[in-house]
Design a protein around this motif. Structure first.
Motif, PDB file in Angstrom:
ATOM      1  N   GLY A   1      35.970  59.729  51.903  1.00  0.00           N
ATOM      2  CA  GLY A   1      37.121  59.154  52.084  1.00  0.00           C
ATOM      3  C   GLY A   1      37.494  58.356  51.071  1.00  0.00           C
ATOM      4  O   GLY A   1      39.206  58.206  50.772  1.00  0.00           O
ATOM      5  N   GLY A   2      37.015  58.677  49.956  1.00  0.00           N
ATOM      6  CA  GLY A   2      37.771  58.379  48.365  1.00  0.00           C
ATOM      7  C   GLY A   2      37.222  56.898  48.445  1.00  0.00           C
ATOM      8  O   GLY A   2      38.553  56.286  47.208  1.00  0.00           O
ATOM      9  N   TRP A   3      36.248  56.339  48.788  1.00  0.00           N
ATOM     10  CA  TRP A   3      35.863  55.548  47.932  1.00  0.00           C
ATOM     11  C   TRP A   3      34.965  55.095  46.479  1.00  0.00           C
ATOM     12  O   TRP A   3      34.430  56.216  46.617  1.00  0.00           O
ATOM     13  CB  TRP A   3      34.655  54.680  48.925  1.00  0.00           C
ATOM     14  CG  TRP A   3      34.163  53.725  48.734  1.00  0.00           C
ATOM     15  CD1 TRP A   3      34.562  52.617  47.991  1.00  0.00           C
ATOM     16  CD2 TRP A   3      32.310  53.270  48.717  1.00  0.00           C
ATOM     17  NE1 TRP A   3      33.451  51.862  47.973  1.00  0.00           N
ATOM     18  CE2 TRP A   3      32.409  51.980  48.098  1.00  0.00           C
ATOM     19  CE3 TRP A   3      31.152  53.494  49.307  1.00  0.00           C
ATOM     20  CZ2 TRP A   3      30.679  51.856  48.260  1.00  0.00           C
ATOM     21  CZ3 TRP A   3      30.076  53.763  48.930  1.00  0.00           C
ATOM     22  CH2 TRP A   3      30.014  52.143  48.287  1.00  0.00           C
ATOM     23  N   SER A   4      35.760  54.346  45.722  1.00  0.00           N
ATOM     24  CA  SER A   4      35.131  54.823  44.478  1.00  0.00           C
ATOM     25  C   SER A   4      35.239  53.237  43.536  1.00  0.00           C
ATOM     26  O   SER A   4      35.396  52.083  43.895  1.00  0.00           O
ATOM     27  CB  SER A   4      36.196  55.450  42.850  1.00  0.00           C
ATOM     28  OG  SER A   4      37.289  55.181  42.427  1.00  0.00           O
ATOM     29  N   ALA A   5      34.322  53.168  42.639  1.00  0.00           N
ATOM     30  CA  ALA A   5      34.455  52.111  41.806  1.00  0.00           C
ATOM     31  C   ALA A   5      35.880  51.302  41.164  1.00  0.00           C
ATOM     32  O   ALA A   5      36.047  49.493  41.697  1.00  0.00           O
ATOM     33  CB  ALA A   5      33.595  52.089  40.224  1.00  0.00           C
ATOM     34  N   ARG A   6      36.328  52.231  41.387  1.00  0.00           N
ATOM     35  CA  ARG A   6      38.615  51.458  41.595  1.00  0.00           C
ATOM     36  C   ARG A   6      38.976  51.648  42.572  1.00  0.00           C
ATOM     37  O   ARG A   6      40.197  50.910  42.793  1.00  0.00           O
ATOM     38  CB  ARG A   6      39.356  52.325  39.710  1.00  0.00           C
ATOM     39  CG  ARG A   6      37.986  52.716  39.333  1.00  0.00           C
ATOM     40  CD  ARG A   6      39.144  52.949  37.774  1.00  0.00           C
ATOM     41  NE  ARG A   6      38.316  53.230  36.135  1.00  0.00           N
ATOM     42  CZ  ARG A   6      37.505  53.341  36.505  1.00  0.00           C
ATOM     43  NH1 ARG A   6      36.822  53.829  37.014  1.00  0.00           N
ATOM     44  NH2 ARG A   6      37.063  53.588  34.698  1.00  0.00           N
ATOM     45  N   THR A   7      38.340  52.228  43.694  1.00  0.00           N
ATOM     46  CA  THR A   7      38.954  52.587  44.716  1.00  0.00           C
ATOM     47  C   THR A   7      38.809  51.619  46.196  1.00  0.00           C
ATOM     48  O   THR A   7      37.173  52.199  46.518  1.00  0.00           O
ATOM     49  CB  THR A   7      39.363  53.772  45.094  1.00  0.00           C
ATOM     50  OG1 THR A   7      40.344  54.375  44.163  1.00  0.00           O
ATOM     51  CG2 THR A   7      40.653  53.866  46.462  1.00  0.00           C
ATOM     52  N   PRO A   8      38.904  50.042  46.849  1.00  0.00           N
ATOM     53  CA  PRO A   8      37.373  49.895  47.852  1.00  0.00           C
ATOM     54  C   PRO A   8      38.399  50.824  48.756  1.00  0.00           C
ATOM     55  O   PRO A   8      39.685  51.023  49.051  1.00  0.00           O
ATOM     56  CB  PRO A   8      38.510  48.164  47.341  1.00  0.00           C
ATOM     57  CG  PRO A   8      39.655  48.482  46.257  1.00  0.00           C
ATOM     58  CD  PRO A   8      39.348  48.903  46.046  1.00  0.00           C
ATOM     59  N   PRO A   9      37.265  50.521  49.721  1.00  0.00           N
ATOM     60  CA  PRO A   9      38.198  50.770  51.589  1.00  0.00           C
ATOM     61  C   PRO A   9      38.846  50.521  51.892  1.00  0.00           C
ATOM     62  O   PRO A   9      38.704  48.878  51.863  1.00  0.00           O
ATOM     63  CB  PRO A   9      36.348  50.999  51.758  1.00  0.00           C
ATOM     64  CG  PRO A   9      35.158  50.077  51.327  1.00  0.00           C
ATOM     65  CD  PRO A   9      36.272  50.178  50.155  1.00  0.00           C
ATOM     66  N   ARG A  10      39.601  51.100  52.514  1.00  0.00           N
ATOM     67  CA  ARG A  10      40.868  50.394  53.232  1.00  0.00           C
ATOM     68  C   ARG A  10      40.455  50.970  54.883  1.00  0.00           C
ATOM     69  O   ARG A  10      39.086  50.890  55.302  1.00  0.00           O
ATOM     70  CB  ARG A  10      41.536  51.154  53.534  1.00  0.00           C
ATOM     71  CG  ARG A  10      42.544  50.877  52.269  1.00  0.00           C
ATOM     72  CD  ARG A  10      43.712  51.778  51.730  1.00  0.00           C
ATOM     73  NE  ARG A  10      44.846  50.958  52.550  1.00  0.00           N
ATOM     74  CZ  ARG A  10      46.197  51.631  52.436  1.00  0.00           C
ATOM     75  NH1 ARG A  10      45.967  52.674  52.122  1.00  0.00           N
ATOM     76  NH2 ARG A  10      47.321  51.072  53.280  1.00  0.00           N
ATOM     77  N   ARG A  11      40.692  49.678  56.076  1.00  0.00           N
ATOM     78  CA  ARG A  11      40.685  49.246  57.179  1.00  0.00           C
ATOM     79  C   ARG A  11      39.900  50.747  58.085  1.00  0.00           C
ATOM     80  O   ARG A  11      38.962  51.020  58.183  1.00  0.00           O
ATOM     81  CB  ARG A  11      40.921  48.317  57.727  1.00  0.00           C
ATOM     82  CG  ARG A  11      40.256  48.176  59.200  1.00  0.00           C
ATOM     83  CD  ARG A  11      41.796  47.313  60.157  1.00  0.00           C
ATOM     84  NE  ARG A  11      40.335  47.306  62.019  1.00  0.00           N
ATOM     85  CZ  ARG A  11      40.096  46.035  62.305  1.00  0.00           C
ATOM     86  NH1 ARG A  11      40.660  45.160  61.066  1.00  0.00           N
ATOM     87  NH2 ARG A  11      39.722  46.033  63.644  1.00  0.00           N
ATOM     88  N   HIS A  12      40.690  51.617  57.671  1.00  0.00           N
ATOM     89  CA  HIS A  12      40.257  53.243  58.528  1.00  0.00           C
ATOM     90  C   HIS A  12      39.433  53.701  57.915  1.00  0.00           C
ATOM     91  O   HIS A  12      38.713  54.689  58.396  1.00  0.00           O
ATOM     92  CB  HIS A  12      41.655  54.140  58.875  1.00  0.00           C
ATOM     93  CG  HIS A  12      42.075  54.646  57.080  1.00  0.00           C
ATOM     94  ND1 HIS A  12      43.027  53.613  56.200  1.00  0.00           N
ATOM     95  CD2 HIS A  12      41.733  55.682  56.703  1.00  0.00           C
ATOM     96  CE1 HIS A  12      42.984  54.605  54.903  1.00  0.00           C
ATOM     97  NE2 HIS A  12      42.374  56.072  55.364  1.00  0.00           N
ATOM     98  N   MET A  13      39.114  53.998  56.441  1.00  0.00           N
ATOM     99  CA  MET A  13      38.013  54.757  56.170  1.00  0.00           C
ATOM    100  C   MET A  13      36.477  53.070  56.643  1.00  0.00           C
ATOM    101  O   MET A  13      35.971  54.253  56.603  1.00  0.00           O
ATOM    102  CB  MET A  13      37.918  54.056  54.457  1.00  0.00           C
ATOM    103  CG  MET A  13      39.347  55.042  54.318  1.00  0.00           C
ATOM    104  SD  MET A  13      39.457  54.505  52.096  1.00  0.00           S
ATOM    105  CE  MET A  13      38.005  55.226  51.710  1.00  0.00           C
ATOM    106  N   ILE A  14      36.486  52.241  56.830  1.00  0.00           N
ATOM    107  CA  ILE A  14      35.744  51.633  57.003  1.00  0.00           C
ATOM    108  C   ILE A  14      35.238  51.854  58.831  1.00  0.00           C
ATOM    109  O   ILE A  14      34.568  51.644  59.357  1.00  0.00           O
ATOM    110  CB  ILE A  14      35.736  49.863  56.933  1.00  0.00           C
ATOM    111  CG1 ILE A  14      35.608  49.253  55.586  1.00  0.00           C
ATOM    112  CG2 ILE A  14      34.466  49.189  57.854  1.00  0.00           C
ATOM    113  CD1 ILE A  14      36.141  48.287  55.490  1.00  0.00           C
ATOM    114  N   GLU A  15      36.374  52.007  59.285  1.00  0.00           N
ATOM    115  CA  GLU A  15      36.208  52.281  61.046  1.00  0.00           C
ATOM    116  C   GLU A  15      35.554  53.713  60.881  1.00  0.00           C
ATOM    117  O   GLU A  15      34.403  54.005  62.253  1.00  0.00           O
ATOM    118  CB  GLU A  15      37.530  52.171  61.510  1.00  0.00           C
ATOM    119  CG  GLU A  15      37.886  51.042  62.139  1.00  0.00           C
ATOM    120  CD  GLU A  15      39.456  50.530  62.527  1.00  0.00           C
ATOM    121  OE1 GLU A  15      40.458  51.946  62.499  1.00  0.00           O
ATOM    122  OE2 GLU A  15      40.250  49.385  62.384  1.00  0.00           O
TER     123      GLU A  15
END
Length: 303
Positions: free
Chosen positions: A247-261
């Motif tokens: 979904g695009g998670w990286s050291a510079r891009t924290p996951p957003r709610r929809h990604m966590i769901e």
């Protein structure tokens, strides 16, 4: 995308079946990531005995690279288990062998190797706590399994791990919802960027300091189909982390709610599939090391 398991390996000996299976938290995450379609490697220490060779060959057969591992003189770690009505019952272990006594130290060459991965995963069973600060300067994400034991939930231990972890997993099937959410909040307060609690049949909860997201477990409709629960928590974590990476998670891009769901749903699916697998990832062979079996019987007599 590339995932590295860094730390523990072990042979899981099911005394009721008379079968040895390869495993270990860090090994399992690497194998499951590979099965989900990512490149994967394992980095750790193997004993120079027959069980160590069995582990290395079994992991490599899953398509997981092991070429940077060390082999050291000493015995392989063995845990002793049985299955009661589909549930894994831990009976004891031999202390983890040379993998625990002489864990890998990350030198400049190994740090460069780790930096080639999107995610490096380790655990409380890896004795890797001293190496975690070395990963801070890398772009590699770090996940860490805090298991379920209280000794790994003290403030002093959390302070050794949480500031260096992008994702922390906790096994919380013995806690109610309120206690689980409080523990997640404590882990994030002490520095973890995202905390995930698996709760068995009660599902899972994730918390990032801003939002709390929950998901139910996917239950096996006929409990008779469950082979054993070995590796289910590791599978949930891997499915969760792989979904975040995709979904695009990286050291510079924290996951957003929809990604966590989405990641929670993927984790539940991966854990469901793991209930139908023998051992952590199959590859069992008849248990045939009497010296180790005798060691377990001796430890039982001392209890």
């Amino acid at each position: 995308m590339r995932v590295l398991g860094f730390g523990d390996n072990i042979v899981d000996r099911f005394v009721d079946r008379g079968i040895d299976y390869p495993g270990g938290n860090s090994v399992n995450v690497a194998v499951y990531a590979r099965r989900l379609g990512l490149e994967a490697a394992y980095l750790g220490v193997f004993g120079d005995d027959d069980l160590g060779r069995f582990l290395g060959e079994s992991i490599a057969a899953q398509g997981v690279a092991v070429d940077r591992c060390a082999v050291r003189a000493g015995e392989t770690g063995v845990s002793f288990l049985r299955v009661d009505d589909g549930d894994r019952v831990f009976l004891g272990w031999n202390g983890g062998g040379v993998t625990v006594r002489e864990p890998l130290v990350l030198d400049d060459g190994l740090l460069e190797y780790v930096s080639s991965f999107d995610l490096a995963h380790s655990s409380v069973y890896s004795r890797s706590e001293s190496e975690l600060p070395k990963l801070a300067g890398l772009d590699t994400l770090v996940s860490f399994d805090l298991s379920s034991e209280e000794e790994f939930r003290t403030p002093s231990y959390l302070d050794r791990v949480c500031p260096h972890a992008d994702l922390v997993l906790l096994s919380c099937s013995h806690l109610d919802g309120a206690a689980t959410r409080a523990l997640l909040a404590e882990v994030v307060r002490r520095g973890a960027r995202l905390a995930l609690a698996t709760r068995g049949v009660d599902g899972a909860i994730a918390y990032d300091g801003h939002v709390t997201v929950e998901t139910p477990a996917r239950r096996v409709e006929d409990p008779r189909e469950i082979i054993d629960t070995m590796g289910c928590g590791d599978a949930f974590l891997t499915g969760f982390a792989v979904a975040l990476l995709r979904g695009g998670w990286s050291a510079r891009t924290p996951p957003r709610r929809h990604m966590i769901e989405r990641a929670l749903r993927e984790g539940a699916e991966t854990a469901y599939g793991q209930c139908l697998v023998e051992g952590a990832f199959g590859c069992g062979r008849p248990a045939g090391q009497p010296a180790v079996a005798s060691m377990w019987r001796a430890s039982e007599r001392e209890k």
